[in-house]
Design a protein around this motif. Structure first.
Motif, short mmCIF file in Angstrom:
data_model
loop_
_atom_site.label_atom_id
_atom_site.label_comp_id
_atom_site.label_asym_id
_atom_site.label_seq_id
_atom_site.Cartn_x
_atom_site.Cartn_y
_atom_site.Cartn_z
N GLN A 30 0.84 -1.18 0.00
CA GLN A 30 0.00 0.00 0.00
C GLN A 30 0.88 1.24 0.00
O GLN A 30 2.10 1.16 0.19
N GLN A 31 0.29 2.40 -0.26
CA GLN A 31 1.01 3.64 -0.01
C GLN A 31 0.54 4.21 1.32
O GLN A 31 -0.63 4.12 1.68
N TRP A 32 1.51 4.81 2.05
CA TRP A 32 1.22 5.28 3.40
C TRP A 32 2.12 6.48 3.70
O TRP A 32 3.15 6.67 3.05
N ALA A 33 1.70 7.27 4.67
CA ALA A 33 2.50 8.43 5.06
C ALA A 33 3.93 8.01 5.36
O ALA A 33 4.16 7.05 6.10
N THR A 34 4.89 8.74 4.81
CA THR A 34 6.29 8.37 4.93
C THR A 34 6.77 8.45 6.38
O THR A 34 6.48 9.41 7.10
N SER A 35 7.50 7.41 6.81
CA SER A 35 8.04 7.37 8.16
C SER A 35 9.34 6.57 8.13
O SER A 35 9.79 6.11 7.08
N GLU A 36 9.95 6.38 9.30
CA GLU A 36 11.20 5.65 9.40
C GLU A 36 11.00 4.16 9.64
O GLU A 36 11.94 3.42 9.90
N THR A 37 9.79 3.67 9.56
CA THR A 37 9.53 2.26 9.82
C THR A 37 10.20 1.37 8.79
O THR A 37 10.23 1.69 7.59
N PRO A 38 10.75 0.22 9.22
CA PRO A 38 11.33 -0.74 8.27
C PRO A 38 10.30 -1.24 7.24
O PRO A 38 10.70 -1.76 6.19
N ALA A 39 9.02 -1.08 7.53
CA ALA A 39 7.99 -1.49 6.58
C ALA A 39 8.02 -0.66 5.30
O ALA A 39 7.41 -1.03 4.30
N GLN A 40 8.77 0.47 5.33
CA GLN A 40 8.89 1.31 4.14
C GLN A 40 10.31 1.32 3.59
O GLN A 40 10.65 2.14 2.75
N HIS A 41 11.14 0.40 4.06
CA HIS A 41 12.53 0.32 3.60
C HIS A 41 12.68 -0.87 2.66
O HIS A 41 12.28 -1.99 2.99
N TRP A 42 13.29 -0.60 1.49
CA TRP A 42 13.42 -1.62 0.46
C TRP A 42 14.86 -1.67 -0.03
O TRP A 42 15.49 -0.65 -0.25
N LYS A 43 15.36 -2.87 -0.19
CA LYS A 43 16.72 -3.07 -0.69
C LYS A 43 16.65 -3.47 -2.16
O LYS A 43 15.89 -4.36 -2.54
N ILE A 44 17.45 -2.79 -3.00
CA ILE A 44 17.46 -3.05 -4.43
C ILE A 44 18.64 -3.97 -4.74
O ILE A 44 19.79 -3.62 -4.48
N GLU A 45 18.35 -5.16 -5.28
CA GLU A 45 19.39 -6.17 -5.52
C GLU A 45 19.39 -6.56 -6.99
O GLU A 45 18.38 -6.99 -7.53
N THR A 47 19.71 -8.62 -10.33
CA THR A 47 19.61 -10.01 -10.77
C THR A 47 20.30 -10.22 -12.11
O THR A 47 20.27 -11.31 -12.66
N GLY A 48 20.91 -9.15 -12.64
CA GLY A 48 21.58 -9.23 -13.93
C GLY A 48 20.67 -8.80 -15.07
O GLY A 48 19.44 -8.83 -14.95
N GLY A 49 21.27 -8.40 -16.15
CA GLY A 49 20.50 -8.02 -17.34
C GLY A 49 19.68 -6.75 -17.15
O GLY A 49 18.73 -6.51 -17.91
N GLY A 50 20.04 -5.93 -16.16
CA GLY A 50 19.31 -4.69 -15.93
C GLY A 50 18.07 -4.83 -15.06
O GLY A 50 17.32 -3.87 -14.91
N TYR A 51 17.84 -6.01 -14.47
CA TYR A 51 16.68 -6.24 -13.62
C TYR A 51 17.11 -6.38 -12.16
O TYR A 51 18.26 -6.72 -11.86
N PHE A 52 16.13 -6.12 -11.25
CA PHE A 52 16.43 -6.06 -9.82
C PHE A 52 15.31 -6.68 -9.00
O PHE A 52 14.13 -6.64 -9.39
N LYS A 53 15.69 -7.24 -7.84
CA LYS A 53 14.72 -7.61 -6.81
C LYS A 53 14.54 -6.42 -5.88
O LYS A 53 15.49 -5.69 -5.61
N ILE A 54 13.33 -6.26 -5.35
CA ILE A 54 13.06 -5.22 -4.38
C ILE A 54 12.64 -5.92 -3.09
O ILE A 54 11.53 -6.45 -2.98
N ARG A 55 13.54 -5.94 -2.10
CA ARG A 55 13.35 -6.76 -0.91
C ARG A 55 12.98 -5.90 0.29
O ARG A 55 13.61 -4.87 0.56
N SER A 56 11.99 -6.35 1.04
CA SER A 56 11.55 -5.64 2.24
C SER A 56 12.54 -5.84 3.38
O SER A 56 12.95 -6.97 3.68
N GLU A 57 12.94 -4.73 4.02
CA GLU A 57 13.78 -4.83 5.20
C GLU A 57 13.02 -5.50 6.34
O GLU A 57 13.59 -6.23 7.15
N ALA A 58 11.72 -5.26 6.41
CA ALA A 58 10.92 -5.77 7.52
C ALA A 58 10.73 -7.28 7.47
O ALA A 58 10.83 -7.96 8.48
N SER A 59 10.43 -7.81 6.29
CA SER A 59 10.07 -9.22 6.19
C SER A 59 11.11 -10.08 5.50
O SER A 59 11.10 -11.31 5.65
#
Length: 277
Positions: A30-45, A47-59
């Protein structure tokens, strides 16, 4: 990039959020008011070929699009295509941007987004002489248009490594093209190959510090090259005429490392491709 990022909507200013940081499989985002919660933190990894995984810090789970045109959820990372994403500059139809090489290039290219900047990386001997070898983030564009970008930095793997804006008639190594480039030695180079397979010529401006704005404007058979320090006060370099220039051409960001076995990385922002007036 190794750090976590927020994904913030331009229109609302809100962030992509994992409700309550849940670890539940198939939990919708969902979209939600921006805060410092890990639920809104995403790691970009990558996968090669110009594509990426978007991983949740929280889960630890990754962003997944299980249904074409449907909702986006989180799922356990399986490496499936539905969990791989790419980041593309705005302007035109996003699915028309593609990443590839022209000429004999042994170092594969890659692209990522870091803090709103486009980071391009790849090899290629040069865009020069009668034939080119370089990496190219491009799309096809018909008719009149302009493309703008601000070069933030280009890795100094060679004084004639180059990154910049290109308009190219075909993807053949000897194709007619205009290349407005920036080098690690702070040179703005306005290059042209006016006929297929002829030598490339250039006009150079020395001591042009980064960040440096670049702009190409196409009107019919004419292409005008501009540069700027601020993106507002544009200075024209040259007006090129390519008689009989194809209506549909390739346009985008070109990168050469000036070496077959060397990788060069450059960073640009404010990339915009728009239809001509």
């Amino acid at each position: 990039p190794a750090n976590n990022y927020r994904l913030v909507a331009k229109n609302s200013g809100k962030s992509i959020d994992l409700p309550q940081g849940t670890e539940k499989e198939n939990a919708g985002l969902q979209q939600w008011a921006t805060s410092e919660t890990p639920a809104q933190h995403w790691k970009i990894e990558s996968t090669g070929g110009g594509y990426f995984k978007i991983r949740s810090e929280a889960s630890g789970k990754v962003m997944t699009a299980p249904d074409r045109g449907g909702r986006v959820v989180q799922r356990t990372d399986t490496g499936a295509a539905e969990q791989q994403w790419r980041f593309l500059p705005t302007g035109g139809k996003l699915n028309e941007w593609s990443w590839g090489t022209t000429g004999p290039v042994t170092i594969p290219g890659n692209m990522s987004i870091e803090g709103g900047a486009v980071v391009v990386s790849g090899g290629g001997l040069d865009v020069w002489g009668p034939n080119d070898a370089f990496t190219f983030l491009r799309q096809k564009r018909n008719g009149d248009f302009e493309i703008v970008a601000r070069v933030l930095e280009v890795e100094n793997v060679h004084q004639w490594a180059k990154v910049g804006l290109m308009i190219r008639e075909t993807l053949d190594p000897n194709a007619r093209n205009i290349f407005l480039a920036y080098t690690p030695d702070k040179v703005v180079a306005d290059q042209i190959r006016p006929s297929i397979g002829v030598e490339t010529t250039s006009e150079k401006l020395m001591n042009q510090s980064a960040p440096r704005w670049l702009r190409l404007v196409r009107k019919g058979d004419q292409i005008v090259a501009f540069h700027s320090t601020d993106g507002a006060d544009w200075k024209a370099l040259r007006t090129h005429t390519l008689p009989g220039l194809a209506a549909e051409v390739f346009v985008g960001i070109a990168l050469s490392a000036h070496g077959n076995d060397v990788r060069c990385t450059a960073k640009l922002d404010n990339v915009k491709l728009t239809k001509g007036a």
